[in-house]
Every structure is written in structure tokens, then in C-alpha cells.
Design an enzyme around this catalytic site. Structure first.
Site, PDB file in Angstrom:
ATOM      1  N   PRO A  53       9.629  -4.225  -1.015  1.00  0.00           N
ATOM      2  CA  PRO A  53      10.824  -3.990  -0.207  1.00  0.00           C
ATOM      3  C   PRO A  53      10.482  -3.868   1.280  1.00  0.00           C
ATOM      4  O   PRO A  53       9.359  -3.533   1.628  1.00  0.00           O
ATOM      5  CB  PRO A  53      11.358  -2.666  -0.757  1.00  0.00           C
ATOM      6  N   GLY A 103       7.783   1.478   4.287  1.00  0.00           N
ATOM      7  CA  GLY A 103       6.536   2.243   4.434  1.00  0.00           C
ATOM      8  C   GLY A 103       5.478   1.776   3.455  1.00  0.00           C
ATOM      9  O   GLY A 103       4.542   2.506   3.139  1.00  0.00           O
ATOM     10  N   LEU A 104       5.618   0.534   2.961  1.00  0.00           N
ATOM     11  CA  LEU A 104       4.665  -0.013   1.990  1.00  0.00           C
ATOM     12  C   LEU A 104       3.830  -1.150   2.582  1.00  0.00           C
ATOM     13  O   LEU A 104       3.094  -1.831   1.865  1.00  0.00           O
ATOM     14  CB  LEU A 104       5.413  -0.516   0.745  1.00  0.00           C
ATOM     15  N   ALA A 105       3.971  -1.377   3.899  1.00  0.00           N
ATOM     16  CA  ALA A 105       3.171  -2.375   4.631  1.00  0.00           C
ATOM     17  C   ALA A 105       3.393  -3.810   4.146  1.00  0.00           C
ATOM     18  O   ALA A 105       2.471  -4.637   4.225  1.00  0.00           O
ATOM     19  CB  ALA A 105       1.679  -2.024   4.599  1.00  0.00           C
ATOM     20  N   GLY A 106       4.586  -4.118   3.675  1.00  0.00           N
ATOM     21  CA  GLY A 106       4.871  -5.486   3.207  1.00  0.00           C
ATOM     22  C   GLY A 106       4.648  -6.518   4.312  1.00  0.00           C
ATOM     23  O   GLY A 106       3.965  -7.521   4.101  1.00  0.00           O
ATOM     24  N   GLY A 107       5.203  -6.285   5.490  1.00  0.00           N
ATOM     25  CA  GLY A 107       5.064  -7.228   6.612  1.00  0.00           C
ATOM     26  C   GLY A 107       3.612  -7.343   7.047  1.00  0.00           C
ATOM     27  O   GLY A 107       3.118  -8.444   7.325  1.00  0.00           O
ATOM     28  N   SER A 108       2.902  -6.212   7.078  1.00  0.00           N
ATOM     29  CA  SER A 108       1.486  -6.219   7.482  1.00  0.00           C
ATOM     30  C   SER A 108       0.655  -7.009   6.476  1.00  0.00           C
ATOM     31  O   SER A 108      -0.260  -7.747   6.847  1.00  0.00           O
ATOM     32  CB  SER A 108       0.943  -4.783   7.540  1.00  0.00           C
ATOM     33  N   LYS A 118       0.855  -1.200   0.000  1.00  0.00           N
ATOM     34  CA  LYS A 118       0.000   0.000   0.000  1.00  0.00           C
ATOM     35  C   LYS A 118       0.887   1.243   0.000  1.00  0.00           C
ATOM     36  O   LYS A 118       2.075   1.193   0.350  1.00  0.00           O
ATOM     37  CB  LYS A 118      -0.929   0.020   1.229  1.00  0.00           C
ATOM     38  N   ASP A 127      -1.716  -1.444  10.459  1.00  0.00           N
ATOM     39  CA  ASP A 127      -2.015  -1.488   9.023  1.00  0.00           C
ATOM     40  C   ASP A 127      -2.586  -2.840   8.569  1.00  0.00           C
ATOM     41  O   ASP A 127      -2.983  -2.978   7.416  1.00  0.00           O
ATOM     42  CB  ASP A 127      -0.736  -1.246   8.203  1.00  0.00           C
TER      43      ASP A 127
HETATM   44  O1  C5P Z   1       0.893  -0.913  14.838  1.00  0.00           O
HETATM   45  P1  C5P Z   1       2.303  -1.131  14.359  1.00  0.00           P
HETATM   46  O2  C5P Z   1       3.016  -2.190  15.156  1.00  0.00           O
HETATM   47  O3  C5P Z   1       2.405  -1.350  12.901  1.00  0.00           O
HETATM   48  O4  C5P Z   1       3.070   0.238  14.639  1.00  0.00           O
HETATM   49  C1  C5P Z   1       4.475   0.333  14.649  1.00  0.00           C
HETATM   50  C2  C5P Z   1       4.865   1.515  15.506  1.00  0.00           C
HETATM   51  O5  C5P Z   1       4.403   2.714  14.915  1.00  0.00           O
HETATM   52  C3  C5P Z   1       4.236   1.494  16.905  1.00  0.00           C
HETATM   53  O6  C5P Z   1       5.063   0.818  17.807  1.00  0.00           O
HETATM   54  C4  C5P Z   1       4.119   2.962  17.237  1.00  0.00           C
HETATM   55  O7  C5P Z   1       5.347   3.428  17.741  1.00  0.00           O
HETATM   56  C5  C5P Z   1       3.926   3.624  15.885  1.00  0.00           C
HETATM   57  N1  C5P Z   1       2.512   3.955  15.610  1.00  0.00           N
HETATM   58  C6  C5P Z   1       1.930   5.020  16.275  1.00  0.00           C
HETATM   59  N2  C5P Z   1       0.636   5.346  16.023  1.00  0.00           N
HETATM   60  C7  C5P Z   1      -0.079   4.648  15.100  1.00  0.00           C
HETATM   61  C8  C5P Z   1       0.496   3.575  14.398  1.00  0.00           C
HETATM   62  C9  C5P Z   1       1.817   3.259  14.670  1.00  0.00           C
HETATM   63  O8  C5P Z   1       2.576   5.672  17.113  1.00  0.00           O
HETATM   64  N3  C5P Z   1      -1.336   4.988  14.872  1.00  0.00           N
END
Ligand code: C5P
Length: 305
Positions: A96, A100-105, A12, A138
Site C-alpha cells: 500500500p 510507512g512500508l517503503a513501497g516507493g523506496s 519493510k 530508506d
Molecule cells: O529521505 P526521504 O525523502 O524518504 O524523506 C522524506 C521526508 O522525511 C524528508 O523530506 C524529511 O522531512 C523526513 N526525514 C527526516 N529525517 C530522516 C528521514 C526523513 O526528517 N532521517
């Protein structure tokens, strides 16, 4: 009963990412517009007799242990449904990492969707979204994909009209990945919420997406916005430089995606996107020309036992 299936897990981009509040749980309240793109990983998932979870991946920097989000997704379902045994998951990476493309998600979303089918669990979209929110902000979006308004932590989703044929140049410095946690925590520690760089214009972005007239891609490109650029671009001059280089081309608009390190450009059409990609090509950049997609996790093939 299915014994194996293969799924496509798309990446994404964020067309809009505004941080609206610091939350007590350490996260941030957001207003985001998320867009699936036609760049995806492939996941092959097999049921196995033992109750182990195995992850294989062709990318040497992707962990194959319990720290992989795809492993965590499988473990979440295995803990809830312990009678079904284990799974072997092979991830073929095209998206990659640290981009910031949410590959892992997206991989984690595919594991939830895939295991639900393999084990015939009958989970609803609502069940899948609730489970996926435990894995990352994500992951709920990645299940159904498309063009979506996401608020809260990013897990509260409202579908938007599908954006057809948005021509994109996706550009990532090959050796640079950014930690999402670092980007948000730096935004907070620098007190950037109190000093808005621009008045909020999410409603204009939503109107542009809904307008569907000839000029909507142009309007969307003009309204691209990402608060995390305010921490990442000053800290990483190579990302700021890619943004500048793209802006010097015939792009409709340019933005960093999520917490970076990817920067994308919206082009007038795919031919223009190809020209832009050729003009900025360098040895230390990975570049893709692609377009918006209306798909989340999709079936590729399946096999019965
Ligand atoms: O939810 P996720 O594990 O993908 O988020 C990674 C990191 O990004 C979180 O540990 C947090 O530090 C930050 N984050 C945030 N607010 C969000 C989404 C992510 O601070 N709404």
C-alpha cells in the site's frame, strides 16, 4: 545483453525508530531497526530504443510522471550513462502507498538494481547504495534488505542477524496515508526531542535480535519503539484505535511502522496471526498476514535480446 527483467521489491517495517538529533539539513538523525517483510511489488523493466522513461502502474493513485521515485531512479542512471537509451517500467503494486512500508523506496531500489543488470553497468553494492541515498533515506536499505541497523539519516547500514519466521499482521486504514515529511517536521516543531517519552533502549533491541534463543521474538516484541507515534497517534485517532484494537488481541507486541499509517503486530506464529487478522477485520482496513524476510531486491525472470 538483457532486454528485459522482472524483479521483486519487498516492503519493510520498522521494529525500532528513535529520533536522536535535529540536523541542520532539515533531516533527523535516527537509530532504526529495519526489517524486510514478505509483501512485495513486482517491477518489469524493458530497455527501449528511444531515450524516454515510461512508468506504468496498476494502482490509480501512483503517479506515472517524473515525480515517481522509480522514474527518478531511472533518470539518475540515464543522466550518468546517457548512451544506453531508455526504459519502460511496469509496477504491479501490492504494497500500500503512504503506509510507512517503503513501497516507493523499494520500487526505486529495484529500478537501480534492474537497470544496472540490463545495461551491464557493473555497479558494486557500494555504488548502488551511494546512488540510492540520493533518492531517499530508506532506498539504500531496500537494495539488500533483511534485518538491519540504520543510523544517520537512515542510509548508514549495518546488517544484523536475520530474524527468521517473525509472524506479522500488517494493518492499514484503507483511505489514510501519512506524509513522512509532515510527521518529522511536526516532531521537530513540537520540540519532542527534548521531552523523551522513554529512555533509549536500542542496545537492548539489538541484543534481543542477536540472542537467537527461544524467547527472542517475545523480547523483540516487548522492545518495539517508534518516536513518530508521538505525533501521529494524537493527530489520527483512527490509527490510535487500530493500535488499541490489536493490543486487545493475543499479540506479542504492536507498533506503527515508520510514519504510518500502517500498524503491525508480532504474533506468536502464523496461525495466531490469522486469528488476530480475522478478529480485527473491518471494511475500512486492509490487512495482511505475512512474515519477516531476509531478502532485498530479488530477480524473478529475465530475457535476452
Ligand atoms: O529521505 P526521504 O525523502 O524518504 O524523506 C522524506 C521526508 O522525511 C524528508 O523530506 C524529511 O522531512 C523526513 N526525514 C527526516 N529525517 C530522516 C528521514 C526523513 O526528517 N532521517
Amino acid at each position: 545483453m538483457l532486454s528485459s527483467l522482472s524483479l521483486k521489491a519487498p516492503a519493510k517495517i520498522n521494529l525500532y525508530l528513535e529520533i536522536t538529533a535535529n540536523r541542520a539539513d532539515g533531516y533527523h538523525d535516527l537509530v532504526m531497526v529495519l526489517q524486510s517483510i514478505d509483501l512485495s511489488d513486482r517491477l518489469d523493466i524493458h530497455t527501449i530504443g528511444s531515450d524516454q522513461i515510461f512508468i506504468h502502474c496498476n494502482h490509480p493513485e501512483v503517479p506515472t510522471d517524473e515525480t515517481n521515485l522509480a522514474y527518478k531512479a531511472a533518470k539518475l542512471l540515464q543522466d550518468l550513462y546517457p548512451d544506453f537509451g531508455g526504459v519502460e517500467i511496469t509496477i504491479t503494486k501490492n504494497i500500500p502507498i503512504g503506509a510507512g512500508l517503503a513501497g516507493g523506496s523499494s520500487n526505486a531500489a529495484a529500478v537501480l538494481v534492474g537497470i544496472d543488470r540490463l545495461w551491464n553497468l557493473g555497479l558494486t553494492q557500494g555504488d548502488l547504495r551511494e546512488l540510492s541515498a540520493q533518492l531517499g533515506s530508506d532506498v539504500p536499505f531496500c537494495i539488500s534488505g533483511g534485518t538491519v541497523l540504520a543510523v544517520g539519516r537512515g542510509e548508514l547500514l549495518s546488517p544484523l542477524p536475520t530474524l527468521e519466521n517473525l509472524a506479522l499482521v500488517i494493518c492499514k486504514p484503507r483511505k489514510l496515508g501519512i506524509s513522512t515529511g509532515w510527521a518529522y517536521q511536526t516532531f521537530r516543531s513540537q520540540g519532542l526531542l527534548a521531552t523523551k517519552s522513554q529512555p533509549s533502549h536500542s542496545s537492548q533491541m539489538l541484543a534481543a535480535i542477536s540472542s537467537r534463543d527461544e524467547s527472542s521474538h517475545r523480547q523483540i516484541a516487548r522492545l518495539l519503539y517508534n518516536d513518530l507515534e508521538r505525533v501521529v497517534l494524537p493527530a489520527y485517532s483512527e490509527i490510535a484505535k487500530i493500535k488499541q484494537d490489536l493490543e486487545a488481541q493475543e499479540c506479542l507486541g504492536v507498533l506503527m511502522s515508520g510514519s504510518g499509517s500502517t500498524v503491525f503486530a508480532i504474533a506468536q506464529n502464523l496461525e495466531s496471526a490469522q486469528r488476530i487478522a480475522a478478529a480485527i477485520a473491518r471494511d475500512d482496513l486492509d490487512i495482511w498476514v505475512t512474515s519477516s524476510s531476509s531478502h532485498g531486491i530479488q530477480d524473478l525472470e529475465s530475457e535476452s535480446a
